[in-house]
Motif scaffolding. Structure first.
Motif, PDB file in Angstrom:
ATOM      1  N   GLU A 191     -32.804   7.539  17.870  1.00 21.00           N
ATOM      2  CA  GLU A 191     -33.446   8.287  18.943  1.00 21.00           C
ATOM      3  C   GLU A 191     -33.048   7.688  20.279  1.00 21.00           C
ATOM      4  N   VAL A 192     -33.060   8.531  21.309  1.00 16.70           N
ATOM      5  CA  VAL A 192     -32.736   8.067  22.658  1.00 16.70           C
ATOM      6  C   VAL A 192     -33.896   7.238  23.179  1.00 16.70           C
ATOM      7  N   GLN A 193     -33.555   6.113  23.802  1.00 18.16           N
ATOM      8  CA  GLN A 193     -34.567   5.226  24.381  1.00 18.16           C
ATOM      9  C   GLN A 193     -34.033   4.745  25.732  1.00 18.16           C
ATOM     10  N   GLY A 194     -34.331   5.547  26.778  1.00 18.00           N
ATOM     11  CA  GLY A 194     -33.756   5.263  28.089  1.00 18.00           C
ATOM     12  C   GLY A 194     -32.267   5.538  28.081  1.00 18.00           C
ATOM     13  N   LYS A 195     -31.466   4.538  28.452  1.00 13.14           N
ATOM     14  CA  LYS A 195     -30.016   4.673  28.441  1.00 13.14           C
ATOM     15  C   LYS A 195     -29.402   4.133  27.154  1.00 13.14           C
ATOM     16  N   GLU A 196     -30.238   3.834  26.183  1.00 12.50           N
ATOM     17  CA  GLU A 196     -29.759   3.277  24.922  1.00 12.50           C
ATOM     18  C   GLU A 196     -30.212   4.156  23.753  1.00 12.50           C
ATOM     19  N   TYR A 197     -29.704   3.818  22.592  1.00 16.71           N
ATOM     20  CA  TYR A 197     -30.166   4.424  21.355  1.00 16.71           C
ATOM     21  C   TYR A 197     -30.944   3.374  20.569  1.00 16.71           C
ATOM     22  N   ALA A 198     -32.053   3.798  20.007  1.00 21.48           N
ATOM     23  CA  ALA A 198     -32.809   2.947  19.098  1.00 21.48           C
ATOM     24  C   ALA A 198     -32.519   3.397  17.673  1.00 21.48           C
ATOM     25  N   VAL A 199     -32.230   2.438  16.821  1.00 20.45           N
ATOM     26  CA  VAL A 199     -31.952   2.717  15.408  1.00 20.45           C
ATOM     27  C   VAL A 199     -33.074   2.091  14.584  1.00 20.45           C
ATOM     28  N   ASP A 200     -33.852   2.939  13.919  1.00 19.72           N
ATOM     29  CA  ASP A 200     -34.962   2.479  13.078  1.00 19.72           C
ATOM     30  C   ASP A 200     -34.513   2.455  11.627  1.00 19.72           C
ATOM     31  N   GLN A 259     -36.025  -2.370  13.917  1.00 22.29           N
ATOM     32  CA  GLN A 259     -35.393  -1.540  14.937  1.00 22.29           C
ATOM     33  C   GLN A 259     -34.432  -2.383  15.774  1.00 22.29           C
ATOM     34  N   TYR A 260     -33.245  -1.823  16.021  1.00 21.80           N
ATOM     35  CA  TYR A 260     -32.341  -2.450  16.978  1.00 21.80           C
ATOM     36  C   TYR A 260     -31.867  -1.391  17.962  1.00 21.80           C
ATOM     37  N   THR A 261     -31.459  -1.822  19.151  1.00 18.58           N
ATOM     38  CA  THR A 261     -31.005  -0.894  20.187  1.00 18.58           C
ATOM     39  C   THR A 261     -29.549  -1.174  20.523  1.00 18.58           C
ATOM     40  N   THR A 262     -28.879  -0.134  20.985  1.00 17.05           N
ATOM     41  CA  THR A 262     -27.466  -0.255  21.344  1.00 17.05           C
ATOM     42  C   THR A 262     -27.151   0.692  22.495  1.00 17.05           C
ATOM     43  N   ALA A 263     -26.242   0.260  23.353  1.00 13.68           N
ATOM     44  CA  ALA A 263     -25.814   1.093  24.486  1.00 13.68           C
ATOM     45  C   ALA A 263     -24.524   1.834  24.177  1.00 13.68           C
ATOM     46  N   GLU A 264     -24.113   1.889  22.930  1.00 14.47           N
ATOM     47  CA  GLU A 264     -22.894   2.602  22.550  1.00 14.47           C
ATOM     48  C   GLU A 264     -23.076   4.105  22.775  1.00 14.47           C
ATOM     49  N   PRO A 265     -21.984   4.827  22.981  1.00 13.97           N
ATOM     50  CA  PRO A 265     -22.099   6.265  23.286  1.00 13.97           C
ATOM     51  C   PRO A 265     -22.517   7.095  22.078  1.00 13.97           C
ATOM     52  N   SER A 286     -26.940  -4.139  -0.076  1.00 14.36           N
ATOM     53  CA  SER A 286     -27.415  -2.781  -0.311  1.00 14.36           C
ATOM     54  C   SER A 286     -26.241  -1.805  -0.330  1.00 14.36           C
ATOM     55  N   GLU A 287     -26.488  -0.626  -0.827  1.00 14.14           N
ATOM     56  CA  GLU A 287     -25.494   0.439  -0.720  1.00 14.14           C
ATOM     57  C   GLU A 287     -25.262   0.720   0.764  1.00 14.14           C
ATOM     58  N   PRO A 288     -24.014   0.869   1.202  1.00 16.30           N
ATOM     59  CA  PRO A 288     -23.750   1.144   2.622  1.00 16.30           C
ATOM     60  C   PRO A 288     -24.378   2.464   3.068  1.00 16.30           C
ATOM     61  N   LEU A 289     -24.907   2.474   4.286  1.00 19.05           N
ATOM     62  CA  LEU A 289     -25.471   3.693   4.885  1.00 19.05           C
ATOM     63  C   LEU A 289     -24.740   3.943   6.191  1.00 19.05           C
ATOM     64  N   THR A 290     -24.153   5.125   6.350  1.00 23.95           N
ATOM     65  CA  THR A 290     -23.459   5.466   7.583  1.00 23.95           C
ATOM     66  C   THR A 290     -24.456   6.051   8.581  1.00 23.95           C
ATOM     67  N   VAL A 291     -24.519   5.456   9.764  1.00 21.21           N
ATOM     68  CA  VAL A 291     -25.413   5.898  10.831  1.00 21.21           C
ATOM     69  C   VAL A 291     -24.588   6.381  12.003  1.00 21.21           C
ATOM     70  N   VAL A 292     -24.864   7.589  12.487  1.00 23.48           N
ATOM     71  CA  VAL A 292     -24.180   8.156  13.643  1.00 23.48           C
ATOM     72  C   VAL A 292     -25.189   8.297  14.778  1.00 23.48           C
ATOM     73  N   LEU A 293     -24.917   7.664  15.888  1.00 24.04           N
ATOM     74  CA  LEU A 293     -25.861   7.692  17.007  1.00 24.04           C
ATOM     75  C   LEU A 293     -26.041   9.109  17.518  1.00 24.04           C
ATOM     76  N   GLY A 294     -27.291   9.510  17.714  1.00 25.91           N
ATOM     77  CA  GLY A 294     -27.597  10.831  18.236  1.00 25.91           C
ATOM     78  C   GLY A 294     -27.667  11.911  17.187  1.00 25.91           C
ATOM     79  N   LYS A 295     -27.521  11.556  15.891  1.00 23.63           N
ATOM     80  CA  LYS A 295     -27.597  12.543  14.812  1.00 23.63           C
ATOM     81  C   LYS A 295     -28.614  12.122  13.782  1.00 23.63           C
TER      82      LYS A 295
END
Length: 332
Positions: free
Chosen positions: A245-254, A295-301, A323-332
């Protein structure tokens, strides 16, 4: 050891003779006792390979030896003289300080906790190449890394070759950031053995030139070995899920996952992105037992993707399965 029937012998009466006769009089530490230690030697390491990594270095690899108690380390010999010692967990080493255009012979011996050395492995000969021209540019990154699991304990990888202004001398295979295998520069495949059944792995490959300069990592490739009857239960976190999810100018990954069943508290995890350890996650006195969240945050596009894996530090201090790998795409 004092016999239950020892008598005070007259020869021990004189004070001046006590120290000299203490052992004979049974008052010493038991000179007749025997030490029943580990006298069995480990097996000789097999499958030794040696590759000249550059004009002045060589990479030595071998397969693990066995022992009736435990192998605690390995010794690498050059022309019969020990040049390296490594712990039992390592089955490869770089030997540097060699001379260009020179032939060398290497052997490896295993050592156990009692200090018993195995017989030398089969001798392997290698010749270092001539000095290379000045090489300051790294090779290009290997491309299209792919592969497959070969049953429950092996895997085969392949990739597209790299280029270099002078020449690629080797390819190094990494597992979660740790080099586990090396092949010559003219080879673009690798067979990996000694894997665990039913375990998820992430591999990357780097090219290396004669100046020992490495390329950027290839793409990360993920595979899971087949399960085996009677194999130890997996110690991997399961049910890994993610939401961005968008968190200011960054993305938060839960992130959310189920801790492994390890007969004890799991307080610490390592988080890997694309096969590289990114952070350590630790809980205090009451770690989660059903579902863990982080949760971690990142400023990646937007659209940036990562393959995420986790592993737990088990109650005995060892790191568990990934663990089994999980692919995470920011903004999706």
């Amino acid at each position: 050891m004092r016999s239950p029937h020892t008598r005070r012998a007259p020869a021990c009466a004189a004070a001046l003779l006590l120290a000299a006769l203490a052992t004979a009089c049974g008052s010493g530490s038991g000179s007749g006792s025997e030490t029943h230690g580990d006298t069995s030697r480990p097996t000789a390491p097999r499958g030794v390979t040696v590759q000249a990594s550059s004009a002045t270095s060589a990479h030595v690899m071998w397969k693990a030896a066995t022992d009736d108690t435990a192998v605690t380390g390995y010794e690498v010999y050059r022309e019969g003289k020990k040049v390296k010692a490594v712990p039992a967990a390592k089955v490869m080493i770089d030997v540097e300080g060699l001379t260009a255009s020179t032939a060398y012979t290497f052997t490896v011996r295993a050592r156990d906790a009692a200090g018993n050395l195995s017989a030398p492995s089969k001798a392997v000969r290698v010749t270092t190449p001539a000095p290379a021209p000045a090489d300051h540019a790294p090779p290009s990154r290997p491309v299209k890394l792919r592969g497959k699991a070969d049953g429950d304990r092996a895997a085969t990888l392949s990739w597209g070759g790299s280029t270099d202004d002078v020449g690629v001398t080797a390819y190094d295979v990494y597992q979660e950031g740790t080099r586990i295998h090396t092949v010559p520069g003219m080879t673009t495949t690798a067979r990996l053995t000694g894997l665990r059944p039913g375990t998820a792995y992430t591999f990357t490959v780097r090219a290396r030139d004669a100046a020992n300069t490495s390329s950027p990592d290839s793409n990360a490739f993920h595979l899971t070995t087949a399960s085996a009857p009677g194999a130890p239960a997996s110690t991997a976190p399961t049910g890994l899920r993610a939401r961005t999810e968008v968190q200011g100018k960054e993305y938060a990954v839960d992130l959310e996952w189920a801790p492994p069943k390890a007969y004890g508290e799991i307080k610490t995890y390592q988080l890997y992105l694309d096969g590289k350890m990114t952070t350590t996650i630790a809980w205090g006195a009451e770690p989660p037992t059903e579902r863990a969240t982080y949760q971690y945050t990142t400023a990646e596009p937007r659209g940036t993707s990562h393959a995420i894996t986790l592993r737990a530090q088990l109650p005995d201090g060892k790191w568990g399965d990934f663990s089994e790998p999980l692919t995470v795409v920011l903004g999706k």
